[in-house]
Design a protein around this motif. Sequence first.
Motif, PDB file in Angstrom:
ATOM      1  N   THR A 105       0.977  -1.423   0.450  1.00 57.80           N
ATOM      2  CA  THR A 105      -0.028  -0.050   0.109  1.00 57.80           C
ATOM      3  C   THR A 105       1.180   1.079  -0.328  1.00 57.80           C
ATOM      4  N   SER A 106       1.858   1.059  -0.330  1.00 56.95           N
ATOM      5  CA  SER A 106       2.710   2.488  -0.142  1.00 56.95           C
ATOM      6  C   SER A 106       4.316   1.597  -0.994  1.00 56.95           C
ATOM      7  N   LEU A 107       5.096   3.053  -1.322  1.00 55.62           N
ATOM      8  CA  LEU A 107       6.444   2.767  -1.522  1.00 55.62           C
ATOM      9  C   LEU A 107       7.319   1.918  -1.199  1.00 55.62           C
ATOM     10  N   ASP A 108       7.225   2.251   0.402  1.00 56.06           N
ATOM     11  CA  ASP A 108       8.055   1.817   1.357  1.00 56.06           C
ATOM     12  C   ASP A 108       8.148   0.515   1.884  1.00 56.06           C
ATOM     13  N   GLY A 109       6.724   0.238   2.176  1.00 59.33           N
ATOM     14  CA  GLY A 109       6.167  -1.082   1.984  1.00 59.33           C
ATOM     15  C   GLY A 109       6.410  -1.981   1.346  1.00 59.33           C
ATOM     16  N   ALA A 110       6.639  -1.248   0.366  1.00 56.66           N
ATOM     17  CA  ALA A 110       6.827  -2.756  -1.849  1.00 56.66           C
ATOM     18  C   ALA A 110       8.356  -2.635  -1.359  1.00 56.66           C
ATOM     19  N   VAL A 111       9.203  -1.611  -0.707  1.00 58.69           N
ATOM     20  CA  VAL A 111      10.463  -1.306  -0.728  1.00 58.69           C
ATOM     21  C   VAL A 111      11.449  -2.548   0.166  1.00 58.69           C
ATOM     22  N   ILE A 136      -1.959   3.306  -6.053  1.00 62.18           N
ATOM     23  CA  ILE A 136      -2.592   3.188  -4.707  1.00 62.18           C
ATOM     24  C   ILE A 136      -1.305   3.386  -3.415  1.00 62.18           C
ATOM     25  N   TRP A 137      -0.596   3.238  -4.149  1.00 66.06           N
ATOM     26  CA  TRP A 137       0.897   3.940  -3.331  1.00 66.06           C
ATOM     27  C   TRP A 137       0.446   5.892  -3.241  1.00 66.06           C
ATOM     28  N   LYS A 138      -0.326   6.628  -4.073  1.00 65.43           N
ATOM     29  CA  LYS A 138      -0.870   7.948  -4.106  1.00 65.43           C
ATOM     30  C   LYS A 138       0.760   8.779  -3.666  1.00 65.43           C
ATOM     31  N   LEU A 139       1.952   7.988  -4.976  1.00 66.21           N
ATOM     32  CA  LEU A 139       2.785   8.992  -5.693  1.00 66.21           C
ATOM     33  C   LEU A 139       2.911   9.988  -6.017  1.00 66.21           C
ATOM     34  N   GLY A 140       1.487  10.088  -6.790  1.00 65.09           N
ATOM     35  CA  GLY A 140       2.384  10.902  -8.151  1.00 65.09           C
ATOM     36  C   GLY A 140       2.858  10.950  -9.281  1.00 65.09           C
ATOM     37  N   ARG A 141       3.580   9.418  -9.141  1.00 63.35           N
ATOM     38  CA  ARG A 141       4.920   9.737  -9.992  1.00 63.35           C
ATOM     39  C   ARG A 141       5.228   8.094 -10.114  1.00 63.35           C
ATOM     40  N   GLU A 182      21.579   7.570 -23.883  1.00 64.02           N
ATOM     41  CA  GLU A 182      21.545   7.826 -25.526  1.00 64.02           C
ATOM     42  C   GLU A 182      20.638   6.600 -26.065  1.00 64.02           C
ATOM     43  N   THR A 183      20.492   5.166 -25.332  1.00 62.41           N
ATOM     44  CA  THR A 183      19.274   4.580 -25.353  1.00 62.41           C
ATOM     45  C   THR A 183      17.749   5.077 -26.528  1.00 62.41           C
ATOM     46  N   LYS A 184      17.063   4.759 -27.645  1.00 64.58           N
ATOM     47  CA  LYS A 184      16.227   4.937 -27.726  1.00 64.58           C
ATOM     48  C   LYS A 184      15.059   4.441 -27.223  1.00 64.58           C
ATOM     49  N   ASP A 185      13.781   4.870 -27.301  1.00 63.37           N
ATOM     50  CA  ASP A 185      12.548   4.333 -27.006  1.00 63.37           C
ATOM     51  C   ASP A 185      12.140   3.493 -27.892  1.00 63.37           C
ATOM     52  N   PRO A 186      11.591   2.246 -27.961  1.00 68.15           N
ATOM     53  CA  PRO A 186      11.574   0.924 -29.564  1.00 68.15           C
ATOM     54  C   PRO A 186      10.480   1.561 -29.436  1.00 68.15           C
ATOM     55  N   ALA A 187       9.945   1.255 -31.064  1.00 66.61           N
ATOM     56  CA  ALA A 187       8.332   1.378 -31.187  1.00 66.61           C
ATOM     57  C   ALA A 187       7.822   0.674 -30.614  1.00 66.61           C
ATOM     58  N   GLY A 188       6.626   1.104 -29.569  1.00 64.24           N
ATOM     59  CA  GLY A 188       5.496   0.580 -28.915  1.00 64.24           C
ATOM     60  C   GLY A 188       5.665   0.388 -26.863  1.00 64.24           C
ATOM     61  N   GLY A 189       7.013   1.045 -27.592  1.00 67.42           N
ATOM     62  CA  GLY A 189       7.299   0.950 -25.432  1.00 67.42           C
ATOM     63  C   GLY A 189       8.258   2.609 -25.166  1.00 67.42           C
ATOM     64  N   LYS A 190       8.731   2.527 -24.171  1.00 70.63           N
ATOM     65  CA  LYS A 190       8.933   3.946 -23.700  1.00 70.63           C
ATOM     66  C   LYS A 190       9.542   4.019 -22.557  1.00 70.63           C
ATOM     67  N   ILE A 191      11.003   4.883 -22.433  1.00 69.65           N
ATOM     68  CA  ILE A 191      11.554   4.618 -21.154  1.00 69.65           C
ATOM     69  C   ILE A 191      11.385   5.629 -20.357  1.00 69.65           C
ATOM     70  N   GLU A 192      11.273   5.629 -18.991  1.00 70.72           N
ATOM     71  CA  GLU A 192      10.512   6.701 -18.464  1.00 70.72           C
ATOM     72  C   GLU A 192      12.027   7.894 -18.059  1.00 70.72           C
ATOM     73  N   LEU A 309      -4.276   1.696 -19.150  1.00 74.51           N
ATOM     74  CA  LEU A 309      -4.333   2.457 -18.564  1.00 74.51           C
ATOM     75  C   LEU A 309      -3.788   3.037 -17.553  1.00 74.51           C
ATOM     76  N   GLY A 310      -3.188   2.754 -16.623  1.00 74.99           N
ATOM     77  CA  GLY A 310      -2.491   2.628 -15.152  1.00 74.99           C
ATOM     78  C   GLY A 310      -1.483   3.658 -15.601  1.00 74.99           C
ATOM     79  N   SER A 311      -0.428   2.516 -16.476  1.00 74.41           N
ATOM     80  CA  SER A 311       0.679   3.380 -17.235  1.00 74.41           C
ATOM     81  C   SER A 311       0.371   4.453 -17.787  1.00 74.41           C
ATOM     82  N   ARG A 312      -0.684   4.749 -18.558  1.00 71.02           N
ATOM     83  CA  ARG A 312      -0.839   5.333 -19.520  1.00 71.02           C
ATOM     84  C   ARG A 312      -0.076   5.064 -20.627  1.00 71.02           C
TER      85      ARG A 312
END
Length: 551
Positions: A105-111, A136-141, A182-192, A309-312
Amino acid sequence: MPRRTLAACAGAFIAFGAHAQTVIDNANGYTLNAAGELVRFQSLAFDGKGRIVAVGSAADVAAKAAGFRHVDVQGKTVLPGLIDAHGHVFGLGQVATAAELYSSTSLDGAVRTVAQYAKANPGRAWVVGNGWNQEIWKLGRFPTAQELDAAVPDRPALMRRVDGHAVWVNSSALALAGITKETKDPAGGKIERDAQGNATGILVDGAMELVTKVLPPSTEAEARAALEGALAVLGKNGLTSVHDAGIGVAEDKLYRAYADGGKLTTRVYAMIGDTGEDFDKLAAHGPLPTYADDVYALSAVKLYADGALGSRGAALIKPYTDAPHTHGLLFYKDAEIRGKMEKAMKAGYQVNVHAIGDGGNRQILDSYATLLKKYPAKNLRHRIEHAQVVALADIPRFKTLGIIPSMQPTHATSDQNMAEQRVGPQRIEGAYAWRTFLKQGDRIACGSDFPIESPNPFEGMHAAVTRQDMRGVPAAGWHKEQAMTLKEAFRCFTLDAAYAARQEKVIGSLEAGKWADFVVTDRDLFAIPAGEIGKVGVLETWVAGRQVYKK
């Protein structure tokens, strides 16, 4: 959640026993007939092959089953075996051996959970987990690699998001995968990335492969353990058939071996994952509509249009309401996805495409509209998996084109905490829109997408009827106008799920000539308050007249 269920079931795996001509007596029985009407019965008889001889009153069944052995279920409720139209069988089994973050239920708990798991498993080259959800962690990120480093500083770590469409990795995993600025985003994917362009440790959809390709492959022993663990869970939950959404050569080989040995205690309708090398090998002799008395089938293909949807990552026609800079991700250009669909259709396979956003759904509907003119075989019953957010103008196209919406009711109640923020008040009208689909005459095939959600089909029916999660939230139901009736929810986990696999003539209801797949439950599904549907417990599960689970 899935991990706890799996642990509880680990000892419940039962290989098929011998057949016997049997009458199930004194049942509070419910089934659907061929017309989809709910009918009652007292007794059920099946022959030595496990096929139903008669269903009805005690006297009528006894007259057709002279000399059969009798099993008295003492007035308990008997239902047709339940069918999950979209799950990941080996993934369900693998959850038991990984770090469990579904309940964090939280980032700290997950870690802390990951750190404890890493400490308890010092011999694992990689630390792997499942189920995190930053909403659920309500991190906003999203979480970062550095935060995961705090739990696992000494080796690579990979944590799959709850929807399976993003991974959170540590610095060691990023380095091993060779991911740099320098790694580019692959097709259909995204590196945050952070403000400086450095990878943050979150890889979405197509970018996940940058890391998963360097993960050590499962051994055959691990795969067998995962399959047996999953079968135990499925039996405990009353699932006599599941549609496995994406397998390869190795899984097919194992399924056939278990079917041959009488150890496949849940029927599996499998979909080949994509149309690459595994498809070429598995499709060499064409579709396999049935194997080993309908225990296994391999006659469908699973493709992906977009992410979650959750990961946009879900592809939207217009930008996200809560992130106007992005539309999400289509995995392929129109011609590319249409080429994959055509390859499968041309070979005679049912095509089932994952599409969550309205952009993904439109792309696939457009592709079906083009391809069905060339390959009009209606008996293939092509599907869209999830059909989660659909433009209102596109919903009628499912009926016009004959495309089955394969949907997961618990996704709505799990996503209620973020879905409307993602798409806004207008687009939400076409999201998780079960009533709208049913009103136009569609058959909905219901599933869970386990292990992303609980494999318990009664929890799925609960979500479908109440539009509430298992805590009863929200009290009035989330967009209750899209709820199903109980009979509709029951049908979408039985007869209509069977229809979506082209198996409605052999399973999905308890009728003479069909397989004797049924469950005995601890309460009467049709006589309890709606809020208790998800609490129905399975006492016994039978497949083809053989008991494969007993509480």
